[in-house]
Design an enzyme around this catalytic site. Structure first.
Site, PDB file in Angstrom:
ATOM      1  N   CYS A 103       0.863  -1.182   0.000  1.00 31.34           N
ATOM      2  CA  CYS A 103       0.000   0.000   0.000  1.00 31.34           C
ATOM      3  C   CYS A 103       0.896   1.227   0.000  1.00 31.34           C
ATOM      4  O   CYS A 103       1.664   1.436   0.954  1.00 31.34           O
ATOM      5  CB  CYS A 103      -0.871  -0.029   1.254  1.00 31.34           C
ATOM      6  SG  CYS A 103      -1.862   1.448   1.482  1.00 31.34           S
ATOM      7  N   CYS A 160      -0.829   3.557  -6.580  1.00 31.50           N
ATOM      8  CA  CYS A 160      -1.747   3.008  -5.588  1.00 31.50           C
ATOM      9  C   CYS A 160      -1.922   1.568  -6.036  1.00 31.50           C
ATOM     10  O   CYS A 160      -2.179   1.312  -7.222  1.00 31.50           O
ATOM     11  CB  CYS A 160      -3.084   3.739  -5.608  1.00 31.50           C
ATOM     12  SG  CYS A 160      -4.357   2.894  -4.641  1.00 31.50           S
TER      13      CYS A 160
HETATM   14  N1  DGL Z   1      -4.008   0.499  -1.996  1.00 33.39           N
HETATM   15  C1  DGL Z   1      -3.616   1.646  -1.281  1.00 33.39           C
HETATM   16  C2  DGL Z   1      -2.411   2.322  -1.903  1.00 33.39           C
HETATM   17  O1  DGL Z   1      -1.578   1.679  -2.524  1.00 33.39           O
HETATM   18  C3  DGL Z   1      -4.603   2.666  -0.796  1.00 33.39           C
HETATM   19  C4  DGL Z   1      -6.045   2.596  -1.015  1.00 33.39           C
HETATM   20  C5  DGL Z   1      -6.840   3.317   0.090  1.00 33.39           C
HETATM   21  O2  DGL Z   1      -7.091   4.518  -0.031  1.00 33.39           O
HETATM   22  O3  DGL Z   1      -7.161   2.644   1.044  1.00 33.39           O
HETATM   23  O4  DGL Z   1      -2.212   3.497  -1.757  1.00 33.39           O
END
Ligand code: DGL
Length: 275
Positions: free
Chosen positions: A81, A195
């Protein structure tokens, strides 16, 4: 079955995200390291991360990772993430005694790949605003212009897609259009999907964006890093089939709806932490 097969313990990798986004990283790890055993963890109770304040996010990630490691000890932790990695890595590394791999925006590879010197950065609003991201840009994009756009809507759409719900391509179209309407966007030739949810929408994004744009993410680099860090772990026999597990922080109807999508990542079991 011989003795060594009976006692063999596959390397265990804990892959963590706020939701389904980290599956884009888990897929790369599975492709590169098919015999690694994965626990895929989604903090669905606190999703989304991209709209949360910094202090509350650091505390939450600490709480969830501590509970996850107590439940499922791992050899490596992957914070799959960008929103969490760009904020929480120093804290986690100072506290935990295992290798931690963070996923951060692929600014450096994008600048090396770009011929025009204009690259795009598509991430959550939080990742776009992080000092860590600005530092990456200052360090690696010295000769490049970076066009940044933050979107929370794309995160939600990726979740819908994996739940098997119909997604509205016109909403994705308004986001790609906003990006392409930015000054100098006509010169942009590389777009960083910063993301982990966004590679799950790569086909849709590619359909809507100019064909000259190369879309890149950090997934393959993370898998290589995990491979490097696992080099000392025992190797499985060629016919070993690892078992994977998905852990959610909350039992919800939406989490149950993800079961068919999870099977595409060879994940057939779900567990819940309820925190
Ligand atoms: N998947 C996450 C990232 O790589 C974030 C998504 C969220 O906002 O929870 O930033």
């Amino acid at each position: 079955m011989n003795d060594s097969a009976q006692t063999f313990q596959a390397p265990r990798v804990l892959v963590f995200d706020s939701g389904v986004g980290g599956l884009s990283v888990a897929r790369e790890i599975q492709q590169r390291l098919p015999q690694v055993s994965l626990v895929y963890a989604s903090d669905n109770a606190f999703f989304p991360y991209g709209t949360k304040g910094e202090a509350e996010l650091i505390a939450r990630v600490d709480q969830v990772i501590t509970a996850l490691l107590a439940r499922s000890p791992a050899d490596i932790l992957v914070i799959a993430c960008n929103t969490a990695s760009t904020l929480t890595l120093p804290h986690l590394r100072s506290k935990l005694n295992l290798p931690i791999v963070g996923v951060v925006p692929a600014i450096k590879p994008a600048t090396l790949m770009s011929k025009s010197g204009v690259i795009g950065l598509l991430a959550t609003p939080a990742t776009v605003a992080r000092p860590y991201t600005h530092e990456l840009i200052r360090e690696y994009a010295t000769n490049c212009q970076v066009i940044s756009l933050g979107s929370s809507a794309l995160v939600q759409i990726a979740e819908q897609k994996l739940r098997g719900e119909a997604i509205d391509i016109t909403v994705i179209g308004t986001i790609t259009q906003a990006l392409m309407n930015t000054e100098n966007a006509e010169k942009m030739d590389v777009l960083v999907l910063a993301c982990t949810h966004f590679p799950l929408l790569k086909e849709e994004l590619a359909q809507l964006l100019p064909a000259r744009l190369t879309l890149i993410d950090s997934g393959a680099a993370i898998a290589r890093r995990v491979e490097f860090l696992l080099a000392d772990c025992a190797e499985a026999s060629a016919d070993y089939v690892p078992e994977h597990l998905a852990v959610f922080t909350k039992a919800t109807a939406e989490a149950a709806q993800l079961a068919p999508a999870l099977t595409r990542f060879n994940i057939y079991q779900q567990a819940y932490l309820n925190i």
